[in-house]
Write an enzyme that holds these catalytic residues in place. Structure first.
Site, PDB file in Angstrom:
ATOM      1  N   ASP A  26      -8.303  46.140  -5.826  1.00  0.00           N
ATOM      2  CA  ASP A  26      -6.942  46.468  -5.399  1.00  0.00           C
ATOM      3  C   ASP A  26      -7.054  47.307  -4.142  1.00  0.00           C
ATOM      4  O   ASP A  26      -8.047  48.015  -3.953  1.00  0.00           O
ATOM      5  CB  ASP A  26      -6.196  47.245  -6.489  1.00  0.00           C
ATOM      6  CG  ASP A  26      -4.697  47.052  -6.385  1.00  0.00           C
ATOM      7  OD1 ASP A  26      -4.132  46.285  -7.191  1.00  0.00           O
ATOM      8  OD2 ASP A  26      -4.090  47.653  -5.468  1.00  0.00           O
TER       9      ASP A  26
ATOM     10  N   LYS B 278      -5.078  54.040  -7.463  1.00  0.00           N
ATOM     11  CA  LYS B 278      -5.051  53.207  -8.668  1.00  0.00           C
ATOM     12  C   LYS B 278      -6.480  52.882  -9.104  1.00  0.00           C
ATOM     13  O   LYS B 278      -6.828  52.988 -10.288  1.00  0.00           O
ATOM     14  CB  LYS B 278      -4.287  51.910  -8.363  1.00  0.00           C
ATOM     15  CG  LYS B 278      -4.004  51.081  -9.589  1.00  0.00           C
ATOM     16  CD  LYS B 278      -3.622  49.677  -9.220  1.00  0.00           C
ATOM     17  CE  LYS B 278      -2.148  49.412  -9.338  1.00  0.00           C
ATOM     18  NZ  LYS B 278      -1.781  48.018  -9.062  1.00  0.00           N
TER      19      LYS B 278
ATOM     20  N   LEU C 135       1.507  35.347 -20.053  1.00  0.00           N
ATOM     21  CA  LEU C 135       1.435  36.597 -20.811  1.00  0.00           C
ATOM     22  C   LEU C 135       2.802  37.249 -20.913  1.00  0.00           C
ATOM     23  O   LEU C 135       3.518  37.340 -19.924  1.00  0.00           O
ATOM     24  CB  LEU C 135       0.483  37.577 -20.117  1.00  0.00           C
ATOM     25  CG  LEU C 135      -0.889  37.034 -19.729  1.00  0.00           C
ATOM     26  CD1 LEU C 135      -1.661  38.077 -18.939  1.00  0.00           C
ATOM     27  CD2 LEU C 135      -1.643  36.621 -20.971  1.00  0.00           C
TER      28      LEU C 135
ATOM     29  N   GLU D 278       4.730  40.754 -21.514  1.00  0.00           N
ATOM     30  CA  GLU D 278       4.481  42.190 -21.520  1.00  0.00           C
ATOM     31  C   GLU D 278       4.661  42.695 -22.944  1.00  0.00           C
ATOM     32  O   GLU D 278       5.563  42.250 -23.655  1.00  0.00           O
ATOM     33  CB  GLU D 278       5.436  42.908 -20.569  1.00  0.00           C
ATOM     34  CG  GLU D 278       5.140  42.543 -19.136  1.00  0.00           C
ATOM     35  CD  GLU D 278       5.963  43.317 -18.128  1.00  0.00           C
ATOM     36  OE1 GLU D 278       6.513  44.372 -18.476  1.00  0.00           O
ATOM     37  OE2 GLU D 278       6.045  42.844 -16.980  1.00  0.00           O
TER      38      GLU D 278
ATOM     39  N   CYS E 232       9.494  38.326 -14.510  1.00  0.00           N
ATOM     40  CA  CYS E 232       9.251  36.882 -14.340  1.00  0.00           C
ATOM     41  C   CYS E 232      10.501  36.010 -14.344  1.00  0.00           C
ATOM     42  O   CYS E 232      10.761  35.300 -13.374  1.00  0.00           O
ATOM     43  CB  CYS E 232       8.303  36.398 -15.426  1.00  0.00           C
ATOM     44  SG  CYS E 232       6.652  37.035 -15.196  1.00  0.00           S
TER      45      CYS E 232
ATOM     46  N   ARG F 273      11.863  46.411 -14.435  1.00  0.00           N
ATOM     47  CA  ARG F 273      12.300  45.418 -13.455  1.00  0.00           C
ATOM     48  C   ARG F 273      13.383  44.498 -14.005  1.00  0.00           C
ATOM     49  O   ARG F 273      13.226  43.919 -15.074  1.00  0.00           O
ATOM     50  CB  ARG F 273      11.099  44.593 -12.968  1.00  0.00           C
ATOM     51  CG  ARG F 273      10.284  45.358 -11.939  1.00  0.00           C
ATOM     52  CD  ARG F 273       9.065  44.604 -11.521  1.00  0.00           C
ATOM     53  NE  ARG F 273       8.029  44.644 -12.538  1.00  0.00           N
ATOM     54  CZ  ARG F 273       6.837  44.061 -12.410  1.00  0.00           C
ATOM     55  NH1 ARG F 273       6.570  43.378 -11.317  1.00  0.00           N
ATOM     56  NH2 ARG F 273       5.942  44.152 -13.359  1.00  0.00           N
TER      57      ARG F 273
HETATM   58  C1  UDX Z   1       7.870  36.127 -19.735  1.00  0.00           C
HETATM   59  C2  UDX Z   1       7.269  34.879 -20.388  1.00  0.00           C
HETATM   60  O1  UDX Z   1       7.555  34.896 -21.793  1.00  0.00           O
HETATM   61  C3  UDX Z   1       5.773  34.802 -20.127  1.00  0.00           C
HETATM   62  O2  UDX Z   1       5.246  33.619 -20.678  1.00  0.00           O
HETATM   63  C4  UDX Z   1       5.562  34.841 -18.626  1.00  0.00           C
HETATM   64  O3  UDX Z   1       4.210  34.766 -18.294  1.00  0.00           O
HETATM   65  C5  UDX Z   1       6.180  36.089 -18.031  1.00  0.00           C
HETATM   66  O4  UDX Z   1       7.565  36.135 -18.360  1.00  0.00           O
HETATM   67  P1  UDX Z   1       8.031  38.730 -20.292  1.00  0.00           P
HETATM   68  O5  UDX Z   1       8.862  38.823 -19.048  1.00  0.00           O
HETATM   69  O6  UDX Z   1       6.946  39.713 -20.521  1.00  0.00           O
HETATM   70  O7  UDX Z   1       7.341  37.277 -20.389  1.00  0.00           O
HETATM   71  O8  UDX Z   1       9.019  38.880 -21.533  1.00  0.00           O
HETATM   72  P2  UDX Z   1       9.730  37.943 -22.608  1.00  0.00           P
HETATM   73  O9  UDX Z   1       9.314  38.384 -23.939  1.00  0.00           O
HETATM   74  O10 UDX Z   1       9.565  36.513 -22.291  1.00  0.00           O
HETATM   75  O11 UDX Z   1      11.262  38.374 -22.399  1.00  0.00           O
HETATM   76  C6  UDX Z   1      11.925  38.185 -21.154  1.00  0.00           C
HETATM   77  C7  UDX Z   1      13.371  38.644 -21.245  1.00  0.00           C
HETATM   78  O12 UDX Z   1      14.116  37.791 -22.094  1.00  0.00           O
HETATM   79  C8  UDX Z   1      13.549  40.056 -21.820  1.00  0.00           C
HETATM   80  O13 UDX Z   1      14.546  40.723 -21.086  1.00  0.00           O
HETATM   81  C9  UDX Z   1      13.983  39.813 -23.248  1.00  0.00           C
HETATM   82  O14 UDX Z   1      14.757  40.852 -23.779  1.00  0.00           O
HETATM   83  C10 UDX Z   1      14.804  38.542 -23.078  1.00  0.00           C
HETATM   84  N1  UDX Z   1      14.887  37.742 -24.313  1.00  0.00           N
HETATM   85  C11 UDX Z   1      13.776  37.134 -24.817  1.00  0.00           C
HETATM   86  C12 UDX Z   1      16.116  37.595 -24.957  1.00  0.00           C
HETATM   87  O15 UDX Z   1      17.143  38.124 -24.507  1.00  0.00           O
HETATM   88  N2  UDX Z   1      16.181  36.802 -26.070  1.00  0.00           N
HETATM   89  C13 UDX Z   1      15.084  36.170 -26.580  1.00  0.00           C
HETATM   90  O16 UDX Z   1      15.236  35.475 -27.594  1.00  0.00           O
HETATM   91  C14 UDX Z   1      13.846  36.352 -25.948  1.00  0.00           C
END
Ligand code: UDX
Length: 447
Positions: free
Chosen positions: A30, A35, A153, A155, A263, A331
């Protein structure tokens, strides 16, 4: 194998550490000196369950190193991962690829032998080809294979997702690259984790299409939740009933305040931008982006309505501000849309979040950060649950009622049962469910 992971943000750090855990020799790079210094001492800049322990273990075993010296790290690697950020470009929603190409140029200058160059960053269709062109231009004699190996992945459960993925996607054109990637993922392949080999463009698109599809499921169920409220149906049961159909599946049908995170918002926008570039229509994804933006906005009005349209000088306790539980990431969190609207109408905001304060402190000015949920609710006129941290489901209802000035709860994540809350003496509003006092629309009354 020797792996160099360029970019020690969320994706690079988790992936690099997990590859070290597989037994590979990993160097994470990095340009942020402080960091790298912290990471070398085992201090990690993000909150991700299990990551710190795994980093320390692999640093102690000499399988994981951190450096700012990109040239040396490139020189010796068998596989070089590009895992730098691809934020949304202001104005057009395209993924900003300037960091990706900066790294590609550095690889072109510093690499002296064959290596696989793999993208972990989420990059639009065609980026792999452009990286190849860039490498060829800088050093036409260089023998490299460019591969797309997107990450999936989540979070909060990133290590589990890396170690036990539903699938590994590898976009590669040469046999040599495929063999190297198979060797890299041997620990997963030997456990029969499915690996799908495709061409570069397909792998790049699988990532965007997957995220856009999951975002679509969420936006869809959120709109159905609104309909439930108007027609006396229950969203929890609707989701359950839909999810029982194996073709639909039960996951990502949990209604809430709208999706956030690093994402879904960025990738759905970038997919619409890519489609425009290719003169192809993705009107469904466009509608999802719009629906989710509106949803986040509408949540503040839901709270104001529940508080009888009068929040001036009222205190609102917010429980949870991160975009989802088990992360410190703020974010695109719905809280960033909701809280400023409440403040603009004169409300005073108390916040408790188990991990959100460090990032949130700069993003949410004028709020009071509290050290526990009861302190946030002390003398507040209502409590609003924005993020479903597991500990919120186990709060002591009697103590909550005692702390609040008015026993009003607005639960944007449906963590409690309406009957239980009614019994405990709360006025309780949630999402897509028959509230304590059901709203009977005129159409039903007339019937
Ligand atoms: C997501 C994808 O799941 C992952 O595969 C990708 O690589 C990165 O983006 P992440 O952003 O970590 O992962 O969180 P995720 O668990 O997918 O939730 C994303 C958002 O959707 C959150 O704000 C969560 O609260 C919301 N969500 C998720 C809902 O509102 N309802 C659901 O049923 C599931």
């Amino acid at each position: 194998m020797r792996i160099t992971m360029i970019g020690s943000g969320y994706v690079g750090l988790v992936s690099g550490t997990c590859f070290a855990e597989f037994g590979h020799e990993v160097t994470c790079v990095d340009k942020d000196e402080s960091k790298i210094q912290s990471l070398s001492k085992g201090i990690i800049p993000i909150y991700e369950p299990g990551l710190e322990t795994l980093i320390r273990k692999n640093v102690d075993n000499n399988r994981l190193k951190f450096t700012t010296d990109i040239k040396t790290a490139i020189g010796t690697a068998d596989v070089i991962y590009i895992a730098v950020g691809t934020p949304s470009r202001r104005g057009d929603g395209h993924a900003d690829l300037s960091y990706v190409y900066e790294v590609a140029e550095e690889i072109g200058r510093s690499l002296k032998k064959h290596a696989v160059i793999a993208t972990k960053s989420t990059v639009p269709v065609g980026t792999g080809q452009k990286i190849m062109t860039c490498l060829n231009k800088i050093n036409p004699l260089l023998e490299t294979d460019v591969v797309s190996n997107p990450e999936f992945l989540r979070e909060g459960s990133a290590i589990e997702d890396f170690m036990n993925p539903d699938r590994v996607i590898i976009g590669a054109s040469s046999e040599r690259a495929k063999e190297i990637m198979k060797e890299l993922y041997r620990p997963l392949i030997s456990r029969e984790v499915p690996v799908l080999f495709t061409n570069l463009e397909t792998a790049e698109l699988i990532k965007y299409a997957s995220n856009a599809f999951l975002a679509t499921k969420i936006a869809f169920i959120n709109e159905i939740a609104d309909l439930c409220e108007k027609c006396n149906a229950d969203i929890q049961s609707v989701s359950k009933g839909m999810g029982m159909d194996k073709r639909i599946g039960e996951k990502f049908l949990h209604a809430g305040p709208g999706y956030g995170g690093s994402c879904f918002p960025k990738d759905t926008l970038a997919l619409t931008a890519t489609a425009k570039e290719f003169l192809s229509s993705v009107s469904i994804v466009e509608a999802v982006v719009q629906s989710n933006n509106q949803r986040k906005q509408s949540m503040a009005h839901r709270i104001i309505k529940a508080m009888q349209e009068d929040i001036n000088q009222k205190t609102i306790a917010i429980l949870g501000v991160t975009f989802k539980p088990n992360t410190d990431d703020m974010r695109e969190s719905p809280s960033l849309d909701i809280i400023p609207v409440l403040q603009s109408k004169g409300a005073k905001i108390n916040i408790f979040d188990p991990q959100g304060q460090k990032e949130g402190i700069n993003l949410l000015p004028g709020v009071k950060w509290c050290q526990d949920p009861y302190a946030a609710m002390q003398n507040a006129d209502s409590a609003v649950i924005i993020t479903e941290w597991p500990e919120f489901s186990a709060l002591n209802l009697a103590r909550m009622k005692e702390s609040l000035k008015h026993p009003l709860i607005i639960d944007l994540r449906n963590i409690y049962q309406p009957e239980e809350m009614e019994k405990a003496g709360f006025t309780y509003y949630s999402i897509g469910r028959t509230s304590v006092r059901p709203i009977i629309p005129s159409i039903i009354k007339a019937a």
